[in-house]
Design a protein around this motif. Structure first.
Motif, short mmCIF file in Angstrom:
data_model
loop_
_atom_site.label_atom_id
_atom_site.label_comp_id
_atom_site.label_asym_id
_atom_site.label_seq_id
_atom_site.Cartn_x
_atom_site.Cartn_y
_atom_site.Cartn_z
N THR A 1 0.83 -1.21 0.00
CA THR A 1 0.00 0.00 0.00
C THR A 1 0.86 1.25 0.00
O THR A 1 0.58 2.22 -0.70
N TYR B 1 0.66 -5.20 -7.24
CA TYR B 1 0.28 -5.12 -5.82
C TYR B 1 -0.98 -5.94 -5.61
O TYR B 1 -2.10 -5.42 -5.64
N SER C 1 -2.78 -5.27 -1.95
CA SER C 1 -3.04 -3.90 -1.50
C SER C 1 -4.50 -3.54 -1.76
O SER C 1 -4.95 -3.54 -2.91
#
Length: 268
Positions: free
Chosen positions: A47, A70, A73
């Protein structure tokens, strides 16, 4: 150590069943604690990195491409869902070149009709994604809460049962000396100790993860507001129509996690 194992081995069938149940709760809760701790560390790391990518880029498409890196996230998944809603309405151009510091996505002509997206719908999508990510973050926390609240009572049940058996044996032998009472009471108290050993880590971990998840939820709500503000430069939003015959009064109202203008039609 050996004395404790001997007491467990000499426990009755009900006592052994109680200890087996408590062992199952303890093993499952520790598995959740270790997995959740690893997951929350990875979420914080991804994040933080995605936040930097979002802040440094002025191109929606490039940020969307970065979301694939990601996987855990919540911010990246919120952005991916929001961009999927915006993408059909974004102005397509052959070359992506910056103009006045902004990408072509942010400098296209204002969209109208079928090319425009409703602001309210986009807000609802972001809010729905925040709710879904919150549920995902809270997964298995209920088991930790259940372990912390029930295992002491399961252990207490085992203790009460063991004490009952101990006194029953005393009645059969007709003597109540310390030598005859102590072994049965010791076996019974093992269940209480096992219940507390399962409950205490679960309660501590539950409170720790709840605190961490609250911080992530606040970050998701703030990011949704930033994403909405950033995307307002795409010129793809449908114009708000005034109510016929009434002047429009616009008032800014702030709610947790979002800001925006709400339109009231007042009789003229």
């Amino acid at each position: 150590g050996g004395d404790v194992l001997d007491l467990i081995w000499r426990a009755g069938p009900v006592g052994k069943l109680v200890l087996l149940i408590l062992l199952g709760f303890s093993v499952a809760s520790w598995a959740i604690i270790l997995h959740k701790g690893w997951l929350m560390r990875r979420i914080r790391r991804e994040t933080r990195t995605f936040r930097e990518v979002f802040a440094e880029s002025d191109n929606l498409s490039l940020v969307y491409a970065a979301t694939k890196q990601y996987l855990v996230s919540p911010l990246a998944r919120i952005y991916a869902a929001g961009y999927a809603e915006l993408r059909p309405y974004l102005t397509a151009k052959a070359s992506m070149r910056a103009t006045d510091g902004l990408s072509d996505e942010l400098n296209g002509e204002a969209a109208t009709g079928s090319e425009s997206v409703e602001l309210g719908r986009f807000r609802r999508i972001l809010a729905q994604m925040v709710a879904e990510e919150t549920l995902w973050l809270e997964r298995w926390l209920s088991f930790l809460a259940t372990t912390g609240s029930t295992t002491p009572f399961i252990g207490l049940f085992g203790t009460v049962w063991g004490v009952m058996n101990a006194f029953h044996g005393i009645g059969l032998r007709g003597t109540a000396t310390l030598a005859t009472v102590a072994p049965g009471i010791s076996e019974a108290l093992i269940a209480t100790a096992a219940g507390l050993a399962a409950a205490i880590p679960a309660v501590m971990a539950y409170n720790h993860f709840v605190h961490q998840i609250r911080g992530v939820v606040t970050e998701m709500e703030n990011f949704s507001t930033d994403f909405l503000s950033y995307s307002m430069g795409t010129n793809i939003w449908a114009p708000q129509a005034e109510a016929p015959g009434y002047p429009v009064l616009t008032q800014s109202l702030a709610y947790p996690g979002e800001t925006g203008d709400f339109v009231y039609a007042l009789p003229g």
